[in-house]
Design a protein around this motif. Sequence first.
Motif, short mmCIF file in Angstrom:
data_model
loop_
_atom_site.label_atom_id
_atom_site.label_comp_id
_atom_site.label_asym_id
_atom_site.label_seq_id
_atom_site.Cartn_x
_atom_site.Cartn_y
_atom_site.Cartn_z
N ASP A 204 37.35 37.55 34.00
CA ASP A 204 36.92 38.62 34.91
C ASP A 204 37.54 38.47 36.30
O ASP A 204 37.31 39.30 37.17
CB ASP A 204 35.38 38.68 34.99
CG ASP A 204 34.79 37.48 35.74
OD1 ASP A 204 35.49 36.45 35.86
OD2 ASP A 204 33.64 37.59 36.19
N GLU A 205 38.32 37.40 36.53
CA GLU A 205 38.88 37.17 37.87
C GLU A 205 40.17 37.96 38.08
O GLU A 205 41.08 37.92 37.24
CB GLU A 205 39.17 35.68 38.08
CG GLU A 205 39.64 35.38 39.50
CD GLU A 205 40.33 34.04 39.63
OE1 GLU A 205 39.87 33.23 40.43
OE2 GLU A 205 41.35 33.81 38.94
N ALA B 118 33.85 44.55 38.97
CA ALA B 118 32.57 43.86 38.76
C ALA B 118 31.50 44.85 38.31
O ALA B 118 30.62 44.53 37.50
CB ALA B 118 32.13 43.16 40.05
N THR C 296 38.28 44.96 43.03
CA THR C 296 37.47 43.84 42.55
C THR C 296 36.00 44.25 42.44
O THR C 296 35.32 43.93 41.46
CB THR C 296 37.61 42.63 43.51
OG1 THR C 296 39.00 42.28 43.58
CG2 THR C 296 36.82 41.44 43.02
N THR D 127 43.50 38.95 40.64
CA THR D 127 44.34 38.63 41.78
C THR D 127 45.23 39.83 42.04
O THR D 127 45.96 40.26 41.15
CB THR D 127 45.22 37.39 41.49
OG1 THR D 127 44.38 36.32 41.07
CG2 THR D 127 45.99 36.97 42.73
N ARG E 159 35.92 38.37 46.93
CA ARG E 159 34.65 37.83 46.45
C ARG E 159 33.54 38.80 46.86
O ARG E 159 33.45 39.16 48.05
CB ARG E 159 34.43 36.45 47.09
CG ARG E 159 33.24 35.67 46.53
CD ARG E 159 33.10 34.32 47.21
NE ARG E 159 32.79 34.50 48.63
CZ ARG E 159 33.50 33.97 49.62
NH1 ARG E 159 34.54 33.21 49.37
NH2 ARG E 159 33.15 34.19 50.87
N ARG F 30 42.69 37.70 46.72
CA ARG F 30 41.51 37.64 45.87
C ARG F 30 40.29 37.99 46.69
O ARG F 30 40.17 37.56 47.85
CB ARG F 30 41.34 36.23 45.29
CG ARG F 30 41.81 36.14 43.85
CD ARG F 30 41.63 34.77 43.28
NE ARG F 30 42.85 34.39 42.58
CZ ARG F 30 43.30 33.16 42.48
NH1 ARG F 30 42.66 32.17 43.04
NH2 ARG F 30 44.41 32.93 41.83
N TRP G 238 32.22 45.79 34.58
CA TRP G 238 32.40 44.67 33.66
C TRP G 238 31.29 44.59 32.60
O TRP G 238 31.56 44.50 31.40
CB TRP G 238 32.49 43.35 34.44
CG TRP G 238 32.57 42.14 33.57
CD1 TRP G 238 31.53 41.33 33.19
CD2 TRP G 238 33.74 41.60 32.95
NE1 TRP G 238 31.99 40.31 32.39
CE2 TRP G 238 33.35 40.45 32.23
CE3 TRP G 238 35.09 41.96 32.94
CZ2 TRP G 238 34.24 39.67 31.50
CZ3 TRP G 238 35.99 41.18 32.21
CH2 TRP G 238 35.56 40.06 31.51
N ARG H 203 44.92 39.36 35.71
CA ARG H 203 43.54 39.14 35.29
C ARG H 203 43.43 37.84 34.50
O ARG H 203 44.23 37.58 33.61
CB ARG H 203 43.07 40.31 34.42
CG ARG H 203 41.61 40.29 34.04
CD ARG H 203 41.27 41.42 33.09
NE ARG H 203 41.98 41.29 31.81
CZ ARG H 203 41.65 40.42 30.85
NH1 ARG H 203 40.62 39.63 31.01
NH2 ARG H 203 42.34 40.36 29.73
N ARG H 204 42.46 37.02 34.87
CA ARG H 204 42.11 35.83 34.08
C ARG H 204 40.62 35.96 33.80
O ARG H 204 39.82 35.70 34.70
CB ARG H 204 42.38 34.54 34.85
CG ARG H 204 43.83 34.32 35.23
CD ARG H 204 44.68 33.86 34.04
NE ARG H 204 46.05 33.66 34.43
CZ ARG H 204 46.97 34.63 34.44
NH1 ARG H 204 46.65 35.86 34.09
NH2 ARG H 204 48.20 34.36 34.80
#
Lengths: 167, 150
Positions: free
Chosen positions: A40-41, A81, A77, A43, A129, A127, A84, A37-38
């Motif tokens: 909210d991103e 989201a 993911t 991988t 989207r 990742r 979050w 995690r970076r």
Amino acid sequence: MKTPEPIQIIKQRRDAALHALVSGVPYIKFLDITFDRRGDELTGVLHYDPKLIGNPMLPALHGGVTAAFLEVTAIVTLSWALIWDDLESGRIDGEALTPETLPRLPKTIDFSVDYLRAGLPRDAYARARVNRSGRRYSSVHVEAWQDNRDRLFAQGTGHFLMPPRGE
Amino acid sequence: MTDTPDPDTARARAAHQFIQALPHCRALSMTVQDVGAGEATVAMPWSAQIVGDPRTGVVHGGAVSALMDTTGGAAVLSHPTAPVSTATMDLRIDYMRAATPHQTITARAVCHHVTRSVAFVRAEAFDEETDKGPVAVANGAFTLDRGTRT
């Protein structure tokens, strides 16, 4: 003026919530998928193991493993989201979150995988989207690579049924 | 090959070998139930490790994908034109309903069209309550490797 939250507290809360989201799913553990995690991103990381091999002659990752890795990354993911905002505003207490107390998660309606090259016997990354997140449906695209971010070995698109809101 | 084995036995043997040689299929305890000309049926028992939702015990969609992909590949390899190897190019799965926990999921794939280098496959997966309709259906395109180019 309000003092900003110490960085450790923020990280702890976010990592605890992510852990609750991922650790409760046996199949994610079986495939040994973890998430970096970076902010909210996210991988997804598929840790290589010989049991993930499909064709032992090449050898290459099983196409089903690749599909599962893409789908897991897409759904985690999307779920991430979804929680979050509640997590950041404090409506959900990240530290107290467990797999049992998680809000209901999206369900896969369909998933389509494009195999671009053989998956090599080593770690893989993915990742996703969220291209559209509606009240009832959402559409997510996900890309997976191994050594080189620009050389994808698979990509996928899925549609998901969103959990009912405001229960 | 020097001799010409009975096509049905050769096909069945090839399919069993195909599945048994794949580490991930062994990890998921998949077994070949039936093989025909360009057709295959493969079963995957329920197990705690492939669960996607621990609150209900429903199997993860990804495990169903693995079963669909394997069954599709087995159907391609059992095609009468005898390809020597295959790889998935594209696979789309529609999830119709949650598989009932603790039930075996069985997929049947049919290789409905074959060109020189591509095989088109349709597959359906059922749990033990077949009257409820399929758990998932899939459509895929597989590469065909015939070994020698003519």
